[in-house]
Design a protein around this motif. Sequence first.
Motif, PDB file in Angstrom:
ATOM      1  N   ASN A  95       8.313  74.476  40.441  1.00 20.69           N
ATOM      2  CA  ASN A  95       7.964  74.078  41.804  1.00 20.69           C
ATOM      3  C   ASN A  95       7.240  72.736  41.770  1.00 20.69           C
ATOM      4  OD1 ASN A  95       7.118  73.770  44.431  1.00 20.69           O
ATOM      5  ND2 ASN A  95       5.958  75.685  44.524  1.00 20.69           N
ATOM      6  N   PRO A  96       7.859  71.659  42.261  1.00 19.73           N
ATOM      7  CA  PRO A  96       7.189  70.348  42.209  1.00 19.73           C
ATOM      8  C   PRO A  96       5.914  70.306  43.032  1.00 19.73           C
ATOM      9  CG  PRO A  96       9.161  70.240  43.570  1.00 19.73           C
ATOM     10  CD  PRO A  96       9.184  71.575  42.911  1.00 19.73           C
ATOM     11  N   GLY A  97       5.781  71.201  43.995  1.00 20.26           N
ATOM     12  CA  GLY A  97       4.579  71.253  44.811  1.00 20.26           C
ATOM     13  C   GLY A  97       3.352  71.702  44.044  1.00 20.26           C
ATOM     14  N   GLN A  98       3.552  72.282  42.850  1.00 21.02           N
ATOM     15  CA  GLN A  98       2.441  72.757  42.038  1.00 21.02           C
ATOM     16  C   GLN A  98       1.936  71.709  41.056  1.00 21.02           C
ATOM     17  OE1 GLN A  98       0.926  75.799  42.492  1.00 21.02           O
ATOM     18  NE2 GLN A  98       2.259  75.835  44.297  1.00 21.02           N
ATOM     19  N   LEU A  99       2.526  70.514  41.077  1.00 22.74           N
ATOM     20  CA  LEU A  99       2.082  69.460  40.176  1.00 22.74           C
ATOM     21  C   LEU A  99       0.666  69.031  40.572  1.00 22.74           C
ATOM     22  CD1 LEU A  99       3.604  67.862  37.847  1.00 22.74           C
ATOM     23  CD2 LEU A  99       3.776  65.995  39.502  1.00 22.74           C
ATOM     24  N   PRO A 100      -0.304  69.054  39.657  1.00 24.28           N
ATOM     25  CA  PRO A 100      -1.685  68.688  40.024  1.00 24.28           C
ATOM     26  C   PRO A 100      -1.801  67.305  40.645  1.00 24.28           C
ATOM     27  CG  PRO A 100      -1.656  69.782  37.891  1.00 24.28           C
ATOM     28  CD  PRO A 100      -0.216  69.556  38.267  1.00 24.28           C
ATOM     29  N   ASP A 101      -1.184  66.294  40.027  1.00 27.29           N
ATOM     30  CA  ASP A 101      -1.170  64.944  40.577  1.00 27.29           C
ATOM     31  C   ASP A 101       0.249  64.660  41.058  1.00 27.29           C
ATOM     32  OD1 ASP A 101      -1.283  62.290  41.233  1.00 27.29           O
ATOM     33  OD2 ASP A 101      -1.687  61.567  39.201  1.00 27.29           O
ATOM     34  N   LYS A 102       0.457  64.769  42.346  1.00 28.15           N
ATOM     35  CA  LYS A 102       1.810  64.684  42.886  1.00 28.15           C
ATOM     36  C   LYS A 102       2.370  63.270  42.868  1.00 28.15           C
ATOM     37  CE  LYS A 102       1.320  68.839  45.664  1.00 28.15           C
ATOM     38  NZ  LYS A 102       0.123  69.233  44.905  1.00 28.15           N
ATOM     39  N   GLN A 103       1.535  62.281  42.580  1.00 27.49           N
ATOM     40  CA  GLN A 103       2.019  60.907  42.436  1.00 27.49           C
ATOM     41  C   GLN A 103       2.273  60.550  40.974  1.00 27.49           C
ATOM     42  OE1 GLN A 103       2.907  58.994  45.101  1.00 27.49           O
ATOM     43  NE2 GLN A 103       2.458  60.917  46.153  1.00 27.49           N
ATOM     44  N   GLY A 104       1.942  61.454  40.073  1.00 24.07           N
ATOM     45  CA  GLY A 104       2.112  61.181  38.658  1.00 24.07           C
ATOM     46  C   GLY A 104       3.397  61.755  38.104  1.00 24.07           C
ATOM     47  N   GLU A 105       3.643  61.502  36.839  1.00 27.20           N
ATOM     48  CA  GLU A 105       4.801  62.059  36.155  1.00 27.20           C
ATOM     49  C   GLU A 105       4.383  63.352  35.455  1.00 27.20           C
ATOM     50  OE1 GLU A 105       7.138  60.523  37.282  1.00 27.20           O
ATOM     51  OE2 GLU A 105       6.260  58.579  37.738  1.00 27.20           O
ATOM     52  N   TRP A 106       5.356  64.037  34.860  1.00 30.15           N
ATOM     53  CA  TRP A 106       5.016  65.285  34.174  1.00 30.15           C
ATOM     54  C   TRP A 106       4.207  65.001  32.900  1.00 30.15           C
ATOM     55  CZ3 TRP A 106       8.694  68.488  30.666  1.00 30.15           C
ATOM     56  CH2 TRP A 106       8.056  69.683  30.275  1.00 30.15           C
ATOM     57  N   ILE A 107       4.757  64.168  32.014  1.00 30.52           N
ATOM     58  CA  ILE A 107       4.065  63.810  30.779  1.00 30.52           C
ATOM     59  C   ILE A 107       4.023  62.292  30.690  1.00 30.52           C
ATOM     60  CG2 ILE A 107       4.099  63.921  28.260  1.00 30.52           C
ATOM     61  CD1 ILE A 107       5.625  66.590  28.563  1.00 30.52           C
ATOM     62  N   THR A 108       2.818  61.749  30.644  1.00 31.49           N
ATOM     63  CA  THR A 108       2.621  60.306  30.597  1.00 31.49           C
ATOM     64  C   THR A 108       1.863  59.943  29.324  1.00 31.49           C
ATOM     65  OG1 THR A 108       2.544  60.164  33.019  1.00 31.49           O
ATOM     66  CG2 THR A 108       1.610  58.310  31.773  1.00 31.49           C
ATOM     67  N   LEU A 145       9.205  62.772  43.196  1.00 33.57           N
ATOM     68  CA  LEU A 145       9.428  63.812  42.204  1.00 33.57           C
ATOM     69  C   LEU A 145       9.112  63.252  40.819  1.00 33.57           C
ATOM     70  CD1 LEU A 145      12.769  65.326  43.568  1.00 33.57           C
ATOM     71  CD2 LEU A 145      10.492  66.347  43.689  1.00 33.57           C
ATOM     72  N   PRO A 146       8.544  64.066  39.937  1.00 36.28           N
ATOM     73  CA  PRO A 146       8.110  63.544  38.644  1.00 36.28           C
ATOM     74  C   PRO A 146       9.252  63.408  37.652  1.00 36.28           C
ATOM     75  CG  PRO A 146       7.619  65.872  38.773  1.00 36.28           C
ATOM     76  CD  PRO A 146       8.185  65.488  40.119  1.00 36.28           C
ATOM     77  N   MET A 147       9.166  62.411  36.791  1.00 38.17           N
ATOM     78  CA  MET A 147      10.086  62.307  35.676  1.00 38.17           C
ATOM     79  C   MET A 147       9.480  63.035  34.479  1.00 38.17           C
ATOM     80  SD  MET A 147       9.710  58.303  34.551  1.00 38.17           S
ATOM     81  CE  MET A 147       9.961  57.707  36.234  1.00 38.17           C
ATOM     82  N   ASN A 148      10.316  63.397  33.538  1.00 34.28           N
ATOM     83  CA  ASN A 148       9.834  64.156  32.384  1.00 34.28           C
ATOM     84  C   ASN A 148       8.864  63.364  31.523  1.00 34.28           C
ATOM     85  OD1 ASN A 148      11.117  66.538  32.966  1.00 34.28           O
ATOM     86  ND2 ASN A 148      12.516  66.492  31.222  1.00 34.28           N
ATOM     87  N   LEU A 149       9.270  62.158  31.122  1.00 32.65           N
ATOM     88  CA  LEU A 149       8.485  61.380  30.166  1.00 32.65           C
ATOM     89  C   LEU A 149       8.282  59.964  30.688  1.00 32.65           C
ATOM     90  CD1 LEU A 149      10.305  62.456  26.872  1.00 32.65           C
ATOM     91  CD2 LEU A 149       7.988  63.108  27.549  1.00 32.65           C
ATOM     92  N   SER A 150       7.049  59.498  30.644  1.00 35.11           N
ATOM     93  CA  SER A 150       6.729  58.144  31.087  1.00 35.11           C
ATOM     94  C   SER A 150       5.911  57.453  30.000  1.00 35.11           C
ATOM     95  CB  SER A 150       5.933  58.183  32.393  1.00 35.11           C
ATOM     96  OG  SER A 150       5.592  56.873  32.813  1.00 35.11           O
ATOM     97  N   PHE A 151       6.478  56.370  29.439  1.00 36.53           N
ATOM     98  CA  PHE A 151       5.800  55.592  28.401  1.00 36.53           C
ATOM     99  C   PHE A 151       5.430  54.228  28.981  1.00 36.53           C
ATOM    100  CE2 PHE A 151       8.891  58.314  26.149  1.00 36.53           C
ATOM    101  CZ  PHE A 151       8.013  59.069  25.369  1.00 36.53           C
ATOM    102  N   ASN A 152       4.147  53.888  28.907  1.00 38.18           N
ATOM    103  CA  ASN A 152       3.684  52.628  29.473  1.00 38.18           C
ATOM    104  C   ASN A 152       2.694  51.966  28.521  1.00 38.18           C
ATOM    105  OD1 ASN A 152       4.737  53.089  32.442  1.00 38.18           O
ATOM    106  ND2 ASN A 152       3.671  54.958  31.854  1.00 38.18           N
ATOM    107  N   PHE A 153       2.903  50.689  28.258  1.00 34.57           N
ATOM    108  CA  PHE A 153       1.991  49.920  27.406  1.00 34.57           C
ATOM    109  C   PHE A 153       1.884  50.550  26.017  1.00 34.57           C
ATOM    110  CE2 PHE A 153       0.587  49.896  31.849  1.00 34.57           C
ATOM    111  CZ  PHE A 153       0.776  48.556  32.160  1.00 34.57           C
ATOM    112  N   ILE A 154       3.024  50.895  25.445  1.00 38.12           N
ATOM    113  CA  ILE A 154       3.029  51.398  24.072  1.00 38.12           C
ATOM    114  C   ILE A 154       3.692  50.351  23.183  1.00 38.12           C
ATOM    115  CG2 ILE A 154       3.115  53.779  24.899  1.00 38.12           C
ATOM    116  CD1 ILE A 154       5.971  53.959  23.896  1.00 38.12           C
ATOM    117  N   ASN A 155       3.213  50.246  21.954  1.00 37.59           N
ATOM    118  CA  ASN A 155       3.690  49.206  21.043  1.00 37.59           C
ATOM    119  C   ASN A 155       3.929  49.782  19.655  1.00 37.59           C
ATOM    120  OD1 ASN A 155       3.345  46.908  22.939  1.00 37.59           O
ATOM    121  ND2 ASN A 155       1.185  47.429  22.749  1.00 37.59           N
ATOM    122  N   ASN A 156       4.911  49.210  18.954  1.00 39.20           N
ATOM    123  CA  ASN A 156       5.186  49.578  17.560  1.00 39.20           C
ATOM    124  C   ASN A 156       5.348  51.092  17.409  1.00 39.20           C
ATOM    125  OD1 ASN A 156       4.719  46.783  16.778  1.00 39.20           O
ATOM    126  ND2 ASN A 156       2.546  47.231  17.057  1.00 39.20           N
TER     127      ASN A 156
END
Length: 368
Positions: A95-108, A145-156
């Motif tokens: 249920n996407p309505g149960q996401l704690p941060d509804k503006q965030g992704e599932w795993i960031t 709706l959240p995406m499964n995986l969100s990678f931001n500012f990661i290097n190497n």
Amino acid sequence: MAINFITILFFLPLLAINVNAQGPMTYDITKYGAKSGGDISQALLDAWKEACNSTSPSTIVIPRGTWSLSQVKLLGPNKAPIELQVQGTLQANPNPGQLPDKQGEWITINYVNYFTLSGGGVFDGQGQQAWKQNDCHKNRNCAKLPMNLSFNFINNSIIHDVTTKDSKNFHVNCISSHNVTFRRFTISAPGDSPNTDGHGISVGSLGGYASEKDVQGIYVKNCTFIGTQNGVRVKTWPSAPATLTVSDLHFEDLIMDNVSSPIIIDQEYCPHNLCKKDRPSSIKISNVSIKNVRGTTNSAEAVTFICSGLKPCENVEVGDIDLTYTGIKVLSPPNAPMSNPNLSASRIHQCVPLLPICLISFLHINFI
């Protein structure tokens, strides 16, 4: 339907990590209170924080089994190389309505260096309920709706030997990152899942925000696309504020299995007519190579280029394309602009670059 990513490279040099002689520290989430049947978000966050503070290489382990994860944001910086080893299956709340941060992704995962995601596990977004609520094709103010995986500012960093399944939205993004490799990375979702399975590998869409930065040095190799809407695609918005450049994109050794649109450059990207086309895209695309693409397509337009009239594509090389058309034969469009006069007119319908023509060289194209 699935995309099997054998290797996707977002870097030029190979990773070189100087690890000291001491073995990696291991942080098993079950030691932090994770229990089967309960939400492991806090246990994972606690293990992550401790691993990030370690001055020795560290490995966070999610053991085999099925684990519930409501949502988590894993933030750096880390003090030494860090690995998240997912051996089991992580399941999101359906249920996407149960996401704690509804503006965030599932795993960031943000702000890490020398990061590895591995383990052979599965990230199951359980998106079936969310797909029924997705009305973004007709509603500009649709619920996020959240995406499964969100990678931001990661290097190497390396992401390998994991699967993302049935995401509620996009499966994965990688933003403002450098020297990142996706290897043996599998995406799986049914064909009727909106805005998840069919995108293939897309660079963009770009240009929607004035603050966007240049995109450079993307390598996609040894990938298989099965039943997807798109294969490889570069897309930019028309009438958009950004003026960035996109360069050094290389797509090689790809297999298309019943893909609708295997190769696309689209600088008039405007899904569901939710934008204006009164001005051409201000984004410059250059130095693109697409080589050794084989398999089958159910579309008469296997290769499509729609470049900006303001900043035409430059130095785009397409070679060794061998795609079998499995759909209904259609008549080739009249006067279709082609830069290779040796391509027979009877086969022009299989490759339709649209004006403005953009210095494209076609090498050894064989459409059957």
